[in-house]
Motif scaffolding. Structure first.
Motif, PDB file in Angstrom:
ATOM      1  N   UNK A  79      12.899  -5.703  11.469  1.00 40.19           N
ATOM      2  CA  UNK A  79      11.889  -4.718  11.827  1.00 40.19           C
ATOM      3  C   UNK A  79      11.220  -4.257  10.541  1.00 40.19           C
ATOM      4  N   UNK A  80       9.896  -4.256  10.545  1.00 43.48           N
ATOM      5  CA  UNK A  80       9.149  -3.861   9.368  1.00 43.48           C
ATOM      6  C   UNK A  80       8.332  -2.621   9.623  1.00 43.48           C
ATOM      7  N   UNK A  81       8.290  -1.735   8.627  1.00 38.15           N
ATOM      8  CA  UNK A  81       7.518  -0.501   8.723  1.00 38.15           C
ATOM      9  C   UNK A  81       6.506  -0.507   7.590  1.00 38.15           C
ATOM     10  N   UNK A  82       5.245  -0.490   7.924  1.00 32.85           N
ATOM     11  CA  UNK A  82       4.183  -0.510   6.919  1.00 32.85           C
ATOM     12  C   UNK A  82       3.878   0.909   6.459  1.00 32.85           C
ATOM     13  N   UNK A  83       3.692   1.076   5.123  1.00 33.85           N
ATOM     14  CA  UNK A  83       3.368   2.391   4.583  1.00 33.85           C
ATOM     15  C   UNK A  83       3.946   2.563   3.202  1.00 33.85           C
ATOM     16  N   UNK A  84       3.747   3.720   2.651  1.00 36.65           N
ATOM     17  CA  UNK A  84       4.306   4.028   1.342  1.00 36.65           C
ATOM     18  C   UNK A  84       5.827   4.007   1.441  1.00 36.65           C
ATOM     19  N   UNK A 114       2.268 -13.490  15.810  1.00 37.57           N
ATOM     20  CA  UNK A 114       2.184 -14.932  15.582  1.00 37.57           C
ATOM     21  C   UNK A 114       2.013 -15.301  14.129  1.00 37.57           C
ATOM     22  N   UNK A 115       1.738 -14.304  13.267  1.00 34.19           N
ATOM     23  CA  UNK A 115       1.538 -14.577  11.839  1.00 34.19           C
ATOM     24  C   UNK A 115       2.883 -14.703  11.122  1.00 34.19           C
ATOM     25  N   UNK A 116       2.853 -15.408   9.990  1.00 36.29           N
ATOM     26  CA  UNK A 116       4.065 -15.571   9.185  1.00 36.29           C
ATOM     27  C   UNK A 116       4.232 -14.381   8.254  1.00 36.29           C
ATOM     28  N   UNK A 117       5.485 -13.922   8.073  1.00 35.18           N
ATOM     29  CA  UNK A 117       5.782 -12.772   7.217  1.00 35.18           C
ATOM     30  C   UNK A 117       6.916 -13.166   6.279  1.00 35.18           C
ATOM     31  N   UNK A 118       6.553 -13.453   5.031  1.00 29.34           N
ATOM     32  CA  UNK A 118       7.532 -13.961   4.063  1.00 29.34           C
ATOM     33  C   UNK A 118       8.591 -12.915   3.713  1.00 29.34           C
ATOM     34  N   UNK A 140       3.833  -6.458  -4.586  1.00 30.56           N
ATOM     35  CA  UNK A 140       4.424  -7.618  -3.906  1.00 30.56           C
ATOM     36  C   UNK A 140       3.466  -8.257  -2.909  1.00 30.56           C
ATOM     37  N   UNK A 141       2.467  -7.505  -2.470  1.00 29.53           N
ATOM     38  CA  UNK A 141       1.591  -8.022  -1.411  1.00 29.53           C
ATOM     39  C   UNK A 141       0.756  -9.214  -1.870  1.00 29.53           C
ATOM     40  N   UNK A 142       0.589  -9.350  -3.187  1.00 30.13           N
ATOM     41  CA  UNK A 142      -0.229 -10.465  -3.688  1.00 30.13           C
ATOM     42  C   UNK A 142       0.588 -11.746  -3.843  1.00 30.13           C
ATOM     43  N   UNK A 143       1.913 -11.630  -3.951  1.00 33.01           N
ATOM     44  CA  UNK A 143       2.734 -12.830  -4.157  1.00 33.01           C
ATOM     45  C   UNK A 143       3.523 -13.258  -2.918  1.00 33.01           C
ATOM     46  N   UNK A 144       3.657 -12.372  -1.929  1.00 34.61           N
ATOM     47  CA  UNK A 144       4.369 -12.712  -0.695  1.00 34.61           C
ATOM     48  C   UNK A 144       3.361 -12.879   0.438  1.00 34.61           C
ATOM     49  N   UNK A 145       3.509 -13.944   1.183  1.00 42.88           N
ATOM     50  CA  UNK A 145       2.548 -14.268   2.230  1.00 42.88           C
ATOM     51  C   UNK A 145       2.695 -13.362   3.456  1.00 42.88           C
ATOM     52  N   UNK A 146       1.565 -12.825   3.922  1.00 41.04           N
ATOM     53  CA  UNK A 146       1.504 -12.097   5.184  1.00 41.04           C
ATOM     54  C   UNK A 146       2.139 -10.724   5.170  1.00 41.04           C
ATOM     55  N   UNK A 147       2.347 -10.113   3.984  1.00 43.17           N
ATOM     56  CA  UNK A 147       3.060  -8.829   3.930  1.00 43.17           C
ATOM     57  C   UNK A 147       2.120  -7.681   3.605  1.00 43.17           C
ATOM     58  N   UNK A 148       2.612  -6.475   3.911  1.00 44.74           N
ATOM     59  CA  UNK A 148       1.975  -5.231   3.509  1.00 44.74           C
ATOM     60  C   UNK A 148       3.046  -4.348   2.895  1.00 44.74           C
ATOM     61  N   UNK A 149       2.636  -3.365   2.126  1.00 46.41           N
ATOM     62  CA  UNK A 149       3.601  -2.453   1.516  1.00 46.41           C
ATOM     63  C   UNK A 149       4.396  -1.734   2.598  1.00 46.41           C
TER      64      UNK A 149
END
Length: 363
Positions: free
Chosen positions: A88-93, A41-45, A63-72
């Protein structure tokens, strides 16, 4: 197209390949499925950018500080029929997860494609079942039926032979099995086939191309046994014009009742006495049984003797051999039948009564 239920399935399947946090995002940038429920339900820029640009987007820690709701991690647009339908998003290095990126995208798109065609198959199956059930019950071809036929690509100008194939003692069949069955039945493009519940197939053969119906049915029943271990019986009606399909279907039902007894193929045109039997109510049959062979219903040996006598076409010699008894023993049993029922197997009238009673009992 990309509903939350499907997105959750994608997350479950993809998670089997990579032990990282995974999200599925719609084209508006809203997370609709995730390995972490609190993110749904969260927004992912980042996903919104990937979807709009139709390109892979690598998100760094910076990028995580300037894009809303994202992780690396990495965001990959999901394509279906050349259009982006989600991300589809994959969080991680990024360096760690990048080697999996294209594999996961292809797997996701394959799951979506399979789901789409499964839905299309289900829709077509339901539409065809509804159409066929209306057709076999209609004595006239209405405008509504004609319109449905046009939408489903069915030619109502062709004569039809109705066939009912009934599966014997099987568990509910999967979608894949049904798909294989209908593929097997579609070898003649003008034939029409539909489910009737989970135990029957109604097969309306094109009269101009039906060829050797018995051979085609034998091949189909063999296909069911070899491919899926399914045994079946089949009843076949006679050919009628489109508006007479209900008559052919009624004949097929009558023939199927006979075929069910021994798992065979029965053609209505070959029925004689069974035609009359099919028109008699169950209540009348029960009363007839009671009036004729009622006194021997609990005499298993005598009933089996009468059944074998009819199977052997009233040959006393063959009946005795099949029952492994002396001919004199057979005569004794037939005399006992006469004594108990008052019906003499040597009389044509009484023999017919006994035959009908045994026939009704076996039904």
């Amino acid at each position: 197209m990309l509903l939350p239920e499907l997105a959750e399935k994608i997350v479950r399947e993809v998670r089997k390949l990579i032990d990282e946090e995974i999200i599925v995002v719609n084209t508006e940038g809203v997370i609709i499925a995730s390995t972490r429920q609190e993110r749904v339900g969260a927004f992912h820029e980042g996903a919104l950018i990937a979807a709009a640009g139709k390109r892979k987007l690598v998100i760094s820690e910076g990028d995580t500080s300037r894009l809303k709701g994202v992780k690396a991690g990495i965001n990959l647009p999901i394509f279906f029929q050349q259009e982006v339908i989600g991300v589809i998003g994959i969080t991680g290095n990024p360096e760690t997860v990048t080697p999996f990126a294209e594999i996961l995208r292809k797997m996701t798109e394959l799951l979506i494609s399979e789901n789409y065609y499964a839905e299309q198959f289900d829709w077509h199956s339901r539409a065809m079942e509804t159409f066929v059930m209306e057709w076999i019950q209609s004595k006239e071809i209405s405008d509504t039926l004609q319109e449905r036929a046009r939408m489903l690509g069915v030619d109502l100008e062709r004569g039809r032979t109705a066939v009912i194939v009934e599966f014997i003692g099987n568990d509910p069949l999967s979608r894949d099995v049904w798909a294989a069955i209908f593929q097997s039945l579609s070898k003649h493009k003008n034939d029409v086939a539909a489910r009737s519940g989970n135990e029957r197939v109604i097969w309306l053969l094109d009269g101009s191309e039906s060829g050797d119906v018995k051979k085609r049915l034998e091949q189909f029943l063999q296909f069911l046994i070899v491919s899926f271990g399914i045994t079946a019986a089949a009843g076949v009606g006679q050919q009628f014009a489109a508006r007479g399909v209900y008559r052919s279907y009624g004949q097929a039902e009558r023939a199927l009742k006979i075929a069910q007894r021994n798992g065979t193929i029965v053609f209505d045109k070959e029925l004689t006495l069974e035609m009359i039997s099919g028109e008699i109510s169950s209540a009348v049959k029960s009363e007839f049984i009671e009036r004729t062979i009622g006194p021997i219903l609990l005499e298993k040996e005598l009933l089996e003797t009468m059944q074998e006598l009819f199977r052997q076409n009233h040959s006393l010699k063959k009946s005795a051999e099949s029952l492994h008894i002396h001919i004199n023993t057979l005569h004794y049993r037939l005399k006992k039948v006469e004594d108990l029922t008052g019906l003499n197997p040597g009389s044509i009238h009484d023999l017919l009564c006994l035959y009908l009673a045994v026939l009704f009992l076996e039904e």
